[in-house]
Scaffold this active site. Sequence first.
Site, short mmCIF file in Angstrom:
data_model
loop_
_atom_site.label_atom_id
_atom_site.label_comp_id
_atom_site.label_asym_id
_atom_site.label_seq_id
_atom_site.Cartn_x
_atom_site.Cartn_y
_atom_site.Cartn_z
N ALA A 168 0.84 -1.20 0.00
CA ALA A 168 0.00 0.00 0.00
C ALA A 168 0.87 1.24 0.00
O ALA A 168 2.04 1.21 0.40
CB ALA A 168 -0.90 0.00 1.24
N ASP A 169 0.29 2.34 -0.45
CA ASP A 169 1.00 3.61 -0.41
C ASP A 169 -0.01 4.74 -0.25
O ASP A 169 -1.12 4.66 -0.77
CB ASP A 169 1.82 3.82 -1.68
CG ASP A 169 2.79 4.99 -1.51
OD1 ASP A 169 3.80 4.80 -0.82
OD2 ASP A 169 2.51 6.08 -2.02
N THR A 170 0.39 5.77 0.48
CA THR A 170 -0.50 6.91 0.70
C THR A 170 0.24 8.20 0.39
O THR A 170 1.40 8.36 0.78
CB THR A 170 -0.98 6.97 2.17
OG1 THR A 170 -1.62 5.74 2.50
CG2 THR A 170 -1.96 8.11 2.41
#
Length: 204
Positions: free
Chosen positions: A84-86
């Site tokens: 995941a990445d934000t």
Amino acid sequence: MESAPQQFKIILGSSSVARRKIVADMGYEFTTMSADIDEKAIRKEKPEDLVMALGEAKADALIERLQNQKHQENDAKPTVVIAADTVVVYEGAIREKPSSKEEAREFMKGYSGGHAATVTSVVVTNLSTGLRKGDWDKVEIYFHDIPDKIIDNMLEEGIVLKVAGGLIIEHPLILPYVKEVVGGTDSVMGLPMALTRRLIEGVL
């Protein structure tokens, strides 16, 4: 009531405490592994494209490491890898982790009385079949004015330097100044639960 044993293994490709907590809250058993990639080497104009590219790159790095470790499928259970990445979007600009306390202060002063958005990607790969699915989620956050003293305290604590855009909404010091969150808090913290569950089901 005893819940049925999990029919698959999960490897969470993140060292984020918040993401670990979210996967645990979802009721999954999992192990963690950090996807050490050079995030700065990946650039995209649109935040949605950037988080997807970063999520894919993290997934690739994790899978390569797992294959190098001669990941043994001793039992019949498939292994699911979650990456995941934000990023934070403020006034159209993409913000990643602050590079200094000064930058973190500038970020937080901008949120005061204003608003920002988080865009989070989730990329789920079934290691056993190679099937991969990914998507992104966006949340809008509106803030009341944040007093300088609160910003000072947050900077002193240092946690804001470790998160995208220096943006934390679940922290007890910041929580009272969050006016409205349009979307899921779990997504702001780095892992939208409903999306993650949907993608896991999609690759199994």
